[in-house]
Design a protein around this motif. Structure first.
Motif, short mmCIF file in Angstrom:
data_model
loop_
_atom_site.label_atom_id
_atom_site.label_comp_id
_atom_site.label_asym_id
_atom_site.label_seq_id
_atom_site.Cartn_x
_atom_site.Cartn_y
_atom_site.Cartn_z
N UNK A 75 -10.36 2.72 -43.55
CA UNK A 75 -10.51 2.49 -42.12
C UNK A 75 -11.28 1.20 -41.82
N UNK A 76 -12.38 0.97 -42.54
CA UNK A 76 -13.17 -0.24 -42.28
C UNK A 76 -12.39 -1.50 -42.63
N UNK A 77 -11.63 -1.43 -43.72
CA UNK A 77 -10.83 -2.59 -44.12
C UNK A 77 -9.77 -2.89 -43.07
N UNK A 78 -9.15 -1.86 -42.52
CA UNK A 78 -8.12 -2.07 -41.51
C UNK A 78 -8.73 -2.66 -40.24
N UNK A 79 -9.82 -2.09 -39.79
CA UNK A 79 -10.47 -2.61 -38.59
C UNK A 79 -10.87 -4.08 -38.75
N UNK A 80 -11.26 -4.44 -39.96
CA UNK A 80 -11.77 -5.79 -40.19
C UNK A 80 -10.72 -6.87 -40.00
N UNK A 81 -9.44 -6.52 -40.12
CA UNK A 81 -8.40 -7.54 -40.10
C UNK A 81 -7.56 -7.49 -38.83
N UNK A 82 -7.91 -6.58 -37.91
CA UNK A 82 -7.11 -6.39 -36.71
C UNK A 82 -7.63 -7.20 -35.53
N UNK A 83 -6.71 -7.61 -34.66
CA UNK A 83 -7.12 -8.27 -33.41
C UNK A 83 -7.75 -7.25 -32.47
N UNK A 84 -8.43 -7.72 -31.43
CA UNK A 84 -8.57 -9.13 -31.05
C UNK A 84 -9.74 -9.85 -31.71
N UNK A 85 -10.65 -9.11 -32.35
CA UNK A 85 -11.88 -9.76 -32.83
C UNK A 85 -11.84 -10.13 -34.31
N UNK A 90 -14.63 -13.16 -39.71
CA UNK A 90 -15.66 -14.01 -39.12
C UNK A 90 -16.14 -15.02 -40.15
N UNK A 91 -16.13 -16.29 -39.78
CA UNK A 91 -16.52 -17.35 -40.70
C UNK A 91 -15.39 -17.82 -41.59
N UNK A 92 -14.24 -17.17 -41.50
CA UNK A 92 -13.06 -17.55 -42.30
C UNK A 92 -12.02 -18.14 -41.34
N UNK A 95 -8.22 -18.57 -42.37
CA UNK A 95 -7.52 -17.29 -42.52
C UNK A 95 -7.35 -16.60 -41.18
N UNK A 96 -8.35 -16.70 -40.33
CA UNK A 96 -8.22 -16.08 -39.00
C UNK A 96 -7.09 -16.75 -38.21
N UNK A 97 -6.97 -18.06 -38.32
CA UNK A 97 -5.87 -18.74 -37.64
C UNK A 97 -4.52 -18.22 -38.10
N UNK A 98 -4.39 -17.96 -39.39
CA UNK A 98 -3.14 -17.41 -39.91
C UNK A 98 -2.92 -15.99 -39.38
N UNK A 99 -4.00 -15.21 -39.33
CA UNK A 99 -3.88 -13.84 -38.82
C UNK A 99 -3.46 -13.84 -37.35
N UNK A 100 -4.03 -14.72 -36.56
CA UNK A 100 -3.67 -14.79 -35.15
C UNK A 100 -2.20 -15.19 -34.99
N UNK A 101 -1.74 -16.04 -35.87
CA UNK A 101 -0.36 -16.51 -35.79
C UNK A 101 0.64 -15.47 -36.30
N UNK A 102 0.25 -14.72 -37.32
CA UNK A 102 1.23 -13.87 -38.00
C UNK A 102 1.04 -12.38 -37.89
N UNK A 103 0.03 -11.90 -37.14
CA UNK A 103 -0.23 -10.46 -37.15
C UNK A 103 0.89 -9.64 -36.52
#
Length: 206
Positions: A75-85, A90-92, A95-103
């Motif tokens: 659960x924590x791993x899933x929450x960590x990679x989900x939008x919007x936050x 954080x600090x990556x 990688x966050x830019x890729x996640x925002x583009x491809x989620x």
């Protein structure tokens, strides 16, 4: 989860790891391997590529760091990679830019994989196969296997593969779909569990 008295076998495909692997393939990342991150093949089914050109080296390192922190999922791993936050990113920045583009693509792809997983499960060995396998291993060893819970991670990567990731068994969905190959692999795990536990018992009695 197959649970018969004193033992249980649980095969799980963590959503967080699926999303992360989709981002890896979609962006063409090449994360460095480690004891927690084997050289995992490309996903199957393959994913649609994103148009990402800059920051791939940094994003690859960030992806590997995220994987090591969040493996084996949950659960924590899933929450960590989900939008919007995207708290785990954080600090990556790259990688966050890729996640925002491809989620969005990643979530849609995961839904498709879940349908494939259902079909594999429908064709895969039933609980009876696993129960018979445990009984057969116990007869071979000459003793009852002590209580255990075997959690197996399944990843939809190409081919039929298995890994021991710092003590966590990981298999490909292709291996899970091959009844004979899966049962042969599972038998090896059960033999190892049976021998390890009897060895520990003997060590405590000396």
């Amino acid at each position: 989860m197959q649970d018969v008295g004193a033992w249980g076998i649980d095969l799980t495909m963590p959503q967080s790891l699926l999303l992360a692997l989709h981002l890896r393939d979609a962006a063409g990342l090449a994360p460095p391997t480690s004891p927690v991150l084997p050289d995992l093949p490309p996903l199957d089914p393959p994913v649609r590529r994103l148009h990402v050109e800059a920051g791939l080296e940094a994003a690859s390192r960030q992806w590997a760091d995220w994987w090591v922190e969040r493996f084996p999922g949950g659960a924590d791993a899933l929450t960590s990679i989900l939008p919007p936050r995207y708290p785990g990113l954080r600090g990556r920045t790259e990688l966050r830019g890729i996640a925002e583009l491809g989620m969005d693509d990643a979530v849609a792809w995961c839904a498709r994989v879940r349908e494939i997983e259902k079909r594999v499960i429908a064709r895969s060995p039933s609980a009876l196969f696993e129960t018979n396998l445990v009984s057969g291993v116990e007869r071979e060893l000459g003793w009852r296997i002590r209580p255990f819970d075997l959690r197996i991670l399944v990843l939809p990567v190409a081919g039929a593969h298995a890994w021991d990731v710092v003590g966590q068994p990981v298999i490909s969905l292709g291996l899970r779909a091959d009844r004979d190959a899966y049962l042969a692999w599972l038998r090896e795990q059960l033999v190892a569990i049976g021998r390890l536990r009897i060895a520990r018992s003997e060590g405590q009695n000396t």
